[in-house]
Design an enzyme around this catalytic site. Structure first.
Site, PDB file in Angstrom:
ATOM      1  N   MET A  14       0.739  -1.197   0.033  1.00 59.59           N
ATOM      2  CA  MET A  14      -0.126   0.073  -0.177  1.00 59.59           C
ATOM      3  C   MET A  14       0.967   1.346   0.124  1.00 59.59           C
ATOM      4  O   MET A  14       1.701   1.516   0.960  1.00 59.59           O
ATOM      5  CB  MET A  14      -0.629  -0.046   1.267  1.00 59.59           C
ATOM      6  CG  MET A  14      -2.030  -1.128   1.305  1.00 59.59           C
ATOM      7  SD  MET A  14      -2.913  -1.490   2.643  1.00 59.59           S
ATOM      8  CE  MET A  14      -3.993   0.150   2.388  1.00 59.59           C
ATOM      9  N   GLY A  17      -1.626   5.539  -2.142  1.00 58.23           N
ATOM     10  CA  GLY A  17      -2.614   6.123  -3.078  1.00 58.23           C
ATOM     11  C   GLY A  17      -3.898   5.347  -3.404  1.00 58.23           C
ATOM     12  O   GLY A  17      -4.134   4.261  -2.792  1.00 58.23           O
ATOM     13  N   VAL A  18      -4.596   5.833  -4.299  1.00 57.41           N
ATOM     14  CA  VAL A  18      -5.940   5.102  -4.493  1.00 57.41           C
ATOM     15  C   VAL A  18      -5.881   3.514  -5.098  1.00 57.41           C
ATOM     16  O   VAL A  18      -6.750   2.791  -4.471  1.00 57.41           O
ATOM     17  CB  VAL A  18      -6.995   5.889  -5.339  1.00 57.41           C
ATOM     18  CG1 VAL A  18      -6.704   6.223  -6.645  1.00 57.41           C
ATOM     19  CG2 VAL A  18      -8.310   5.532  -5.139  1.00 57.41           C
ATOM     20  N   ASP A  19      -5.211   3.447  -6.059  1.00 60.92           N
ATOM     21  CA  ASP A  19      -5.062   1.980  -6.658  1.00 60.92           C
ATOM     22  C   ASP A  19      -4.739   0.939  -5.422  1.00 60.92           C
ATOM     23  O   ASP A  19      -5.697   0.042  -5.411  1.00 60.92           O
ATOM     24  CB  ASP A  19      -4.038   1.977  -7.648  1.00 60.92           C
ATOM     25  CG  ASP A  19      -4.446   3.356  -8.686  1.00 60.92           C
ATOM     26  OD1 ASP A  19      -5.176   3.579  -8.946  1.00 60.92           O
ATOM     27  OD2 ASP A  19      -3.392   3.588  -9.458  1.00 60.92           O
ATOM     28  N   CYS A 108      12.587  -0.842  -9.560  1.00 66.72           N
ATOM     29  CA  CYS A 108      11.986  -1.080  -8.091  1.00 66.72           C
ATOM     30  C   CYS A 108      11.108  -2.422  -8.204  1.00 66.72           C
ATOM     31  O   CYS A 108      11.116  -3.169  -7.430  1.00 66.72           O
ATOM     32  CB  CYS A 108      11.215   0.027  -8.124  1.00 66.72           C
ATOM     33  SG  CYS A 108      10.487   0.069  -6.283  1.00 66.72           S
ATOM     34  N   GLY A 132      -1.007  -2.513  -6.387  1.00 67.53           N
ATOM     35  CA  GLY A 132      -2.178  -1.840  -7.218  1.00 67.53           C
ATOM     36  C   GLY A 132      -1.842  -1.676  -8.670  1.00 67.53           C
ATOM     37  O   GLY A 132      -2.308  -0.707  -9.165  1.00 67.53           O
ATOM     38  N   CYS A 206       8.957   8.457  -8.053  1.00 63.91           N
ATOM     39  CA  CYS A 206       8.701   8.826  -6.605  1.00 63.91           C
ATOM     40  C   CYS A 206       9.593   9.602  -5.788  1.00 63.91           C
ATOM     41  O   CYS A 206       9.197  10.393  -5.131  1.00 63.91           O
ATOM     42  CB  CYS A 206       8.253   7.745  -6.036  1.00 63.91           C
ATOM     43  SG  CYS A 206       9.646   6.487  -5.505  1.00 63.91           S
TER      44      CYS A 206
END
Lengths: 364, 377
Positions: A14, A17-19, A108, A132, A206
């Site tokens: 997690m 983010g929303v996904d 990554c 996600g 990121c």
């Protein structure tokens, strides 16, 4: 390790983010025993104005934790700064210093999310890691192996970053939002009142808050190269540049264009620190050579495929020739613009990901 | 849930909870002149006297704070900030972040800071502290007992050294208070900090002892509460409850300490017997009775913590950071451990609330949950 893995237990990565929030929600609804995990990959620079725009900020982790509470799953933060720094950030910087254009997201996934985190999941007795990502996997009964596909939302498909997944990784991976569109993801998050429902898209890289050049100067001040010359294809000096780590192939040169036509970065030579510039027409190439190639589904040499040479590339018809175990040559049907060493080239057959590798150089 | 994280915080004693709830009735402001205010003031003074008696100090030497961190900051900032850009502070490398982060802040304000190293068992040589003291040294800060290893430091010797060199001695007593025999007035200690929730009192209340006759600038400005040393309306119910918690902690303390030590040793020997190659971190000869920090070969701290949490055992590792991720412990790093090891020392901290039966269950669970992670490496 003799840990027994539970097929109903899944570690959901997690990010805040929303996904990935919706991924956790879906898994919980499907009856999995979900353990929410945020990988703390990076310490965002303190006391700077970028604090809120990089990943792994306290805000993102707080959001992930709140969503885990809302979904009703336990949540932990794993300190993954060391593998991320060694496997992603250092390699990202080194690639730029070599005049190449790295792809840290694919690195990554390869070295952190589907290896380091998967190991952690095993240690927790979880059979699966879920993310996600907008991608799908499918079991091929006749061939007895996993296949990897584009996510169903063409605008959000992230399969490009996942080409390096091997069969073990695919076996132990779930992509709960792979069959959804972004709109559906947001709608579901909204329906469940998830805290991240309206969160904006994360940025491309990121850990780089500004430009990659500024980041590298701050991160590796003793490794960056000196200023150097912009030259034309004949070797004539056109001006000075700020150091090769600031530039990527295909990029338009700043505002100091005096030659009457627009010039672009054609190639970067780390040995001489020279950057060769040329008009747009010189940027187009008919092929490339790639190394570190891995196949989800191996193909014969000479197979017609679609190749994507960067994330936002729509894909081009090409023929792939296998030169060595992990090395290929790709011949495009139509010339492609700005084939950048360091980027991933990913091979598709329709929606299926066949494999991919790292672009070593373009071919004329 | 078996709770083995009592160095982080303890459950409030039922009797303390009762005292706390009763005190909540007294809503008056101790600074008010009227009846309710006088009643509150009376409770405040009684609590101060009660604690003073337990710590064997004059009641006027005690300042109530919001906890250990505030008390330590008050001593450090209050001693150094009034002289901008001056002075020298000596701290041990294994102090709590409340001291280390405050000393980093002081460093930015121009104070010179020396960090005294520890040996592989986390022990501090008094000679090393002596060497660190310079002509302009103002204060030495060495904790009574360490929160991560449980190591107990030579308070008497360090205090005597500080006194002989004309230097102030700040002793972080947060882990010691309620567990160790404290007679502050007999010790060469100038400042001493404690926090109620570490000894079964409420969170958000603590104290700073300042040797009689000493003064430090306030770190909070406002009203004249606490003789002008700490502005802000007192957390009265918390203070009343802290006094009761300290009384309970100190009554029959010797027997309780022995029992706790026995319990801890049982856990320690059990783990050592089950996990070959396990290594106890810290000074086994001189530790807090309930603390065990142990490294199990091949076991990563993070996954051990999560697996134990899911199996109903609460322990801790390393140093929790803002985000909830765990960084390698600065204490274990100072003892010379590798980064990975310093994030993998499992800290079990027991209290009077823990039982033999819990230790038995924990040993069984540890074996079931963590053993599979060590085998076939």
């Amino acid at each position: 390790m003799s840990q027994v893995l539970d097929k109903k237990r899944v570690v959901c990565a997690m990010s805040g983010g929303v996904d990935s929030s919706v991924a956790a929600l879906l898994l919980k609804e499907q009856g999995y025993e979900v353990i929410g995990v945020t990988l703390k990959l990076w310490d965002p620079p303190q006391g700077t104005t970028f604090k809120h725009t990089t990943c792994c900020s306290v805000e993102d982790i707080t959001d992930a934790r709140r969503v885990a509470d809302q979904v009703g799953i336990p949540f932990y933060v794993f300190n993954s700064k060391t593998p991320f720094k060694e496997q992603v950030v250092n390699r990202f910087v080194d690639e730029y210093l070599k005049g190449r254009t790295p792809n840290p997201c694919a690195m990554c996934n390869d070295k952190v999310k589907f290896s380091y985190l998967l190991e952690k999941a095993y240690e927790l007795g979880a059979y699966y890691v879920a993310t996600g990502h907008f991608a799908r996997k499918a079991w091929n009964e006749t061939q007895n192996h996993w296949e990897l596909y584009c996510g169903d939302d063409p605008k959000k498909d992230q399969s490009y970053f996942l080409f390096s997944l091997n069969q073990e990784q695919l076996e132990h991976t779930l992509f709960p939002v792979g069959e959804m569109t972004k709109e559906q993801v947001r709608a579901l998050a909204t329906e469940h009142g998830l805290k991240t429902r309206a969160k904006p898209e994360s940025q491309e890289i990121c850990f780089v808050p500004q430009t990659h050049g500024a980041f590298i100067e701050k991160y590796a001040p003793d490794k960056i190269g000196p200023e150097g010359d912009f030259v034309d294809e004949q070797g004539q000096t056109l001006g000075r540049h700020k150091g090769i780590h600031h530039y990527t192939v295909g990029q338009r040169r700043g505002t100091e264009v005096a030659e009457g036509q627009r010039l672009y970065v054609k190639s970067i030579d780390p040995k001489t620190q020279k950057i060769v510039m040329g008009p747009d027409a010189t940027l187009w190439g008919n092929g490339l050579m790639a190394k570190g190639v891995r196949w989800v589904r191996p193909v014969m040499s000479g197979t017609q495929i679609t190749a994507r040479i960067r994330y936002r590339h729509e894909g081009a018809a090409a023929v792939v020739h296998l030169d060595a175990t992990d090395q290929v040559r790709v011949e495009f049907k139509e010339p492609q613009r700005a084939i950048s060493p360091g980027q991933a080239v990913v091979f598709y057959l329709g929606k299926e990901v066949l494999g991919g590798g790292w672009i070593e150089r373009g071919a004329p | 849930m078996i709770y083995f994280d009592n160095n982080a915080t303890t459950a409030m004693d039922p009797q303390v909870r009762e005292t706390y709830q009763e005190a909540l009735v007294h809503f008056g402001n101790p600074s008010s002149v009227h009846g309710p205010g006088r009643q509150a003031r009376k409770l405040l003074n009684e609590s101060r006297e009660k604690i003073a008696e337990l710590l064997k100090v004059k009641d006027s030497t005690l300042t109530f704070t919001s906890g250990g961190t505030e008390a330590l900051n008050a001593a450090l900032l209050g001693s150094f900030l009034p002289e901008p850009g001056g002075g020298h502070l000596v701290v041990s490398a294994v102090e709590h972040h409340a001291v280390l982060a405050a000393s980093q802040f002081l460093e930015r304000m121009g104070v010179e800071v020396t960090r005294v190293p520890v040996d592989p068992q986390g022990r501090l040589q008094v000679d090393q502290v002596a060497l660190a003291i310079k002509p302009h040294t103002k204060m030495v800060a060495v904790m009574w007992a360490n929160n991560e290893t449980g190591n107990i430091y030579p308070v008497q010797a360090i205090g005597a050294l500080a006194q002989s060199r004309g230097v102030l001695y700040l002793c972080d007593g947060v882990q010691a208070c309620g567990k160790c025999e404290l007679s502050l007035s007999e010790l060469p200690v100038d400042f001493f900090a404690a926090s109620a929730h570490k000894f079964h009192g409420p969170k958000g209340v603590g104290l700073l002892y300042m040797r009689d006759g000493l003064s430090a600038e306030p770190h909070l400005w406002g009203g004249r509460q606490e003789r002008g040393r700490r502005a802000g309306t007192e957390h009265l119910a918390g203070i009343v409850a802290m006094a009761e918690a300290l009384r309970l902690a100190q009554s029959g303390q010797k027997e309780k300490v022995l029992a706790l030590q026995k319990l801890r040793d049982r856990l320690e020997f059990g783990i050592l017997a089950e996990f070959s190659g396990a290594r106890v971190l810290g000074d086994r000869e001189n530790r807090l009775p309930g603390t065990l920090n142990i490294l199990l070969p091949g076991i990563q701290g993070e996954t051990a913590l999560v697996n134990l949490d899911r199996a109903g055992i609460a322990i801790s590792i390393g140093a929790a950071c803002e985000s909830g991720s765990v960084d390698p412990s600065h204490v274990l790093l100072a003892m010379g451990l590798e980064e990975n090891e310093a994030a993998s020392g499992l800290r079990f901290s027991l209290s009077k609330d823990n039982t033999d039966a819990e230790v038995e269950v924990a040993l069984k669970t540890l074996s079931e949950v963590l053993k599979p992670l060590t085998s076939s490496i």
